[in-house]
Design an enzyme around this catalytic site. Structure first.
Site, PDB file in Angstrom:
ATOM      1  N   SER A   1     -17.849   3.781 -18.390  1.00 41.57           N
ATOM      2  CA  SER A   1     -18.343   2.860 -19.422  1.00 41.57           C
ATOM      3  C   SER A   1     -17.305   1.681 -19.484  1.00 41.57           C
ATOM      4  O   SER A   1     -16.026   1.985 -19.269  1.00 41.57           O
ATOM      5  CB  SER A   1     -18.642   3.296 -20.955  1.00 41.57           C
ATOM      6  OG  SER A   1     -17.515   4.007 -21.399  1.00 41.57           O
TER       7      SER A   1
ATOM      8  N   CYS B   1     -26.117   2.907 -13.115  1.00 36.62           N
ATOM      9  CA  CYS B   1     -25.104   1.675 -13.470  1.00 36.62           C
ATOM     10  C   CYS B   1     -25.917   0.655 -12.672  1.00 36.62           C
ATOM     11  O   CYS B   1     -25.648  -0.647 -13.182  1.00 36.62           O
ATOM     12  CB  CYS B   1     -23.965   1.598 -13.050  1.00 36.62           C
ATOM     13  SG  CYS B   1     -23.620   2.023 -11.156  1.00 36.62           S
TER      14      CYS B   1
HETATM   15  P1  NAD Z   1     -17.505   7.364 -19.728  1.00 32.54           P
HETATM   16  O1  NAD Z   1     -16.762   6.196 -19.779  1.00 32.54           O
HETATM   17  O2  NAD Z   1     -17.682   7.948 -20.941  1.00 32.54           O
HETATM   18  O3  NAD Z   1     -16.785   8.493 -18.952  1.00 32.54           O
HETATM   19  C1  NAD Z   1     -16.147   8.301 -17.822  1.00 32.54           C
HETATM   20  C2  NAD Z   1     -15.094   9.057 -17.595  1.00 32.54           C
HETATM   21  O4  NAD Z   1     -13.743   8.673 -18.598  1.00 32.54           O
HETATM   22  C3  NAD Z   1     -15.321  10.521 -17.507  1.00 32.54           C
HETATM   23  O5  NAD Z   1     -14.477  11.246 -16.458  1.00 32.54           O
HETATM   24  C4  NAD Z   1     -14.589  11.092 -18.993  1.00 32.54           C
HETATM   25  O6  NAD Z   1     -14.133  12.195 -19.074  1.00 32.54           O
HETATM   26  C5  NAD Z   1     -13.631   9.833 -19.313  1.00 32.54           C
HETATM   27  N1  NAD Z   1     -13.206   9.394 -20.524  1.00 32.54           N
HETATM   28  C6  NAD Z   1     -14.244   9.297 -21.479  1.00 32.54           C
HETATM   29  N2  NAD Z   1     -13.854   8.637 -22.503  1.00 32.54           N
HETATM   30  C7  NAD Z   1     -12.374   8.545 -22.273  1.00 32.54           C
HETATM   31  C8  NAD Z   1     -11.346   7.990 -23.264  1.00 32.54           C
HETATM   32  N3  NAD Z   1     -11.536   7.488 -24.386  1.00 32.54           N
HETATM   33  N4  NAD Z   1     -10.174   7.723 -22.680  1.00 32.54           N
HETATM   34  C9  NAD Z   1      -9.848   8.411 -21.270  1.00 32.54           C
HETATM   35  N5  NAD Z   1     -11.079   8.832 -20.423  1.00 32.54           N
HETATM   36  C10 NAD Z   1     -11.944   8.793 -21.209  1.00 32.54           C
HETATM   37  O7  NAD Z   1     -18.958   7.243 -18.854  1.00 32.54           O
HETATM   38  P2  NAD Z   1     -20.107   8.254 -18.741  1.00 32.54           P
HETATM   39  O8  NAD Z   1     -20.656   8.202 -19.990  1.00 32.54           O
HETATM   40  O9  NAD Z   1     -19.686   9.452 -18.084  1.00 32.54           O
HETATM   41  O10 NAD Z   1     -20.800   7.257 -17.557  1.00 32.54           O
HETATM   42  C11 NAD Z   1     -21.777   6.297 -17.878  1.00 32.54           C
HETATM   43  C12 NAD Z   1     -21.291   5.036 -17.909  1.00 32.54           C
HETATM   44  O11 NAD Z   1     -20.569   4.678 -16.425  1.00 32.54           O
HETATM   45  C13 NAD Z   1     -21.988   4.006 -17.969  1.00 32.54           C
HETATM   46  O12 NAD Z   1     -21.654   2.902 -18.800  1.00 32.54           O
HETATM   47  C14 NAD Z   1     -22.312   3.102 -16.475  1.00 32.54           C
HETATM   48  O13 NAD Z   1     -22.890   2.136 -16.564  1.00 32.54           O
HETATM   49  C15 NAD Z   1     -20.914   3.592 -15.967  1.00 32.54           C
HETATM   50  N6  NAD Z   1     -21.366   3.542 -14.789  1.00 32.54           N
HETATM   51  C16 NAD Z   1     -20.864   2.253 -14.066  1.00 32.54           C
HETATM   52  C17 NAD Z   1     -20.857   2.423 -12.455  1.00 32.54           C
HETATM   53  C18 NAD Z   1     -20.206   1.276 -11.795  1.00 32.54           C
HETATM   54  O14 NAD Z   1     -20.157   1.474 -10.416  1.00 32.54           O
HETATM   55  N7  NAD Z   1     -20.037   0.165 -12.270  1.00 32.54           N
HETATM   56  C19 NAD Z   1     -21.236   3.481 -11.890  1.00 32.54           C
HETATM   57  C20 NAD Z   1     -21.776   4.489 -12.705  1.00 32.54           C
HETATM   58  C21 NAD Z   1     -21.727   4.650 -13.840  1.00 32.54           C
END
Ligand code: NAD
Length: 501
Positions: free
Chosen positions: A230, A285
């Site tokens: 995200s 995404c």
């Molecule tokens: P997320 O940001 O919650 O988590 C992603 C990763 O970050 C995970 O491994 C998680 O453990 C870690 N994480 C979560 N919170 C954290 C924090 N506060 N500090 C450090 N690390 C942390 O995302 P999600 O819910 O797993 O995935 C969905 C999101 O990913 C959506 O926003 C989607 O649009 C995005 N996404 C983007 C793409 C792209 O190519 N731009 C591709 C796939 C998903």
């Protein structure tokens, strides 16, 4: 209760010998709502132990020949290809997406492995003879050392595969920190990579939450970080990682618009909107979440979408005939349902309501059916926020220019699409739109492995996109050698056939 292992130094392990406080998370089967397994959350000390394993492995791996590295990648490709159904089943069990969709994810990841098989060609450098008299100059690219890959829940196999094969092919060792919500696919892939001949320690998987992520961002032994998730976390990862002197690419969230011009094929557009809006329950995404109808097509387009939504079956992704699975957690399902309520309160019209949808699956699953909102305006939270669920918002505008202005004013810039039969309008759009990936009559324009994947603005922090040439560039650093050989012996006369020494 099944404990999902880490994968360290070539083996599955539930124990990393370094200080940990035993924190763990629960992994659900989203289609039944039941806890299926637990997963340990690594401490900073445990992350350090894994990085040290990777650093030792990296020292030898960088000297392994390109042909040998390529042969490991070819073998890895064969294993994934032969066992793709097994991997798809693991994805569906923890993520919930339907099996056919999980198989598609595996295929797109496999294509990156195939791209990385060409590493001998991808790493060819440049050579200039006689840049000065008898002085030559040449460029080469060398691996960085240990790199980290931090991935989101929505593509538990494909996103690690965007990075790991290329990083490894370039001669690096990798530490993957998958999403704690569906961590098993990354472990299986690391195991298969090892079975393919990758030396122990070159590809490791460590589980955890923000503590493990921050430990990777701060660790002096980690040279680069590829993150996908995200936008708020991507921004944090980019800032903290670069502050620690690392190379960082952090791909963030999205709000993807599909513009439909009045001359478009409306059946094609309606099919595309449904596929791109509700595939994987909108948890992509590159999902389309904002449908921009350029009037007068709005009413006709909405009617065609409604007709199609009546045929979508929501249910357990393992059951034949289900088109759309559950959301990842109960909390996320409730959050998405909350947006639907907020949209209605703000004045949007709920045309199809997915709350309370009939389901072909366990009632305790995290269900929300396809939802269509019409008359959405740019001020509503259903438009301003990334919902990441099966909610498609229709916005109506009067002209191409108004549609373009809407897309370009949005803070995200991951993907977008235009549907039209006017080549001139399409060409204008591809030129004018401020988005990294553009589809023309293609709703989900995910680039092939040999191009690079990445958005603009709040959808990507850093300047390297994923895979393709950008990937090879990201996981290597350049070196230029200038060389002069003045051989005082210069060999004299020798008519023998020249041989290499
Ligand atoms: P997320 O940001 O919650 O988590 C992603 C990763 O970050 C995970 O491994 C998680 O453990 C870690 N994480 C979560 N919170 C954290 C924090 N506060 N500090 C450090 N690390 C942390 O995302 P999600 O819910 O797993 O995935 C969905 C999101 O990913 C959506 O926003 C989607 O649009 C995005 N996404 C983007 C793409 C792209 O190519 N731009 C591709 C796939 C998903």
């Amino acid at each position: 209760m099944n404990r999902i292992p880490h994968f360290v130094d070539g083996a599955r392990t539930t124990v990393i010998e370094a200080g940990g406080d035993g924190r763990h998370g629960e992994v659900f089967d989203p289609a039944t709502g039941q806890v299926a397994a637990t997963v340990g959350f690594a401490s900073a000390a445990q992350v350090d132990a894994v990085v040290q394993v990777a650093a030792r492995a990296a020292r030898d791996w960088r000297d392994v020949s390109l042909s040998r590295r390529a042969s490991v990648l070819f073998a890895f490709r064969e294993i994934i290809n032969a066992r793709r159904d097994e991997l798809a089943a693991v994805i569906t069990a923890e993520h919930g997406k339907v099996l056919a969709d999980a198989a598609g994810e595996v295929q797109r990841g496999l294509e990156v492995v195939e791209y990385a098989c060409g590493i001998p060609t991808l790493l060819t450098g440049g050579f200039s003879e006689n840049v000065s008299t008898e002085v030559d100059s040449y460029s080469l690219r060398q691996p960085l050392g240990v790199v980290a890959v931090i991935s989101p829940f929505n593509f538990p196999a494909m996103v690690p595969l965007w990075f790991v094969p290329i990083a490894v092919a370039c001669g690096n060792a990798v530490v993957v920190k998958p999403s704690e919500k569906d961590p098993s696919a990354a472990v299986l892939l690391a195991q298969w990579f090892t079975e393919a001949g990758l030396p122990p320690g070159v590809c490791n998987v460590v589980h955890g939450d923000c503590e493990a992520v921050d430990a990777l961002l701060d660790h002096p032994g980690v040279r680069a970080v590829s993150f996908v998730g995200s936008t708020p976390v991507a921004r944090h990862v980019y800032q903290r990682g670069t502050a620690a002197g690392k190379r960082v690419q952090a791909l963030g969230g999205a709000k993807n618009h599909m513009v439909v011009l009045p001359d478009a094929d409306l059946d094609l557009a309606a099919d595309a909107a449904v596929n791109a809006g509700f595939g994987s329950a909108g948890e992509r995404c590159m999902a389309i979440s904002a449908l921009v109808a350029v009037e007068p097509v709005g009413d006709d387009l909405v009617a065609r979408i409604v007709e199609r939504l009546g045929r979508i079956r929501t249910g357990d992704g393992r059951r034949p005939g289900c088109d759309m699975g559950p959301l990842i957690t109960a909390a996320h399902r409730d959050r998405v349902a909350g947006y639907v309520a907020a949209g209605a309160a703000d004045g949007a019209k709920i045309v199809v309501d997915g709350r309370g949808v009939p389901v072909d699956g366990d009632a305790a699953g995290f269900w929300l059916g396809p939802t269509l909102l019409d008359q959405v305006t740019p001020q509503m939270s259903v438009y301003t926020d990334e919902i990441f669920g099966p909610v498609l918002s229709v916005l109506r505008v009067e002209s191409y220019d108004a549609a373009l202005e809407l897309v370009n004013a949005n803070p995200y810039g991951n993907g977008t699409a235009i549907f039209t039969n006017d080549g001139g309008a399409a060409r204008r759009f591809q030129h004018e739109v401020e988005v990294g990936m553009v589809g023309i009559n293609v709703p989900i324009p995910v680039p092939m492995a040999y191009y690079s994947f990445g958005g603009w603005k709040a959808s990507l922090f850093g300047d390297s996109h994923a895979h393709g040439r950008d990937g090879v560039h990201f996981f290597t650093r350049g070196k230029v050698v200038t060389s002069r050989w003045l051989d005082p012996r210069h060999g004299g006369v020798n008519l023998g056939f020249p041989t290499q020494t």
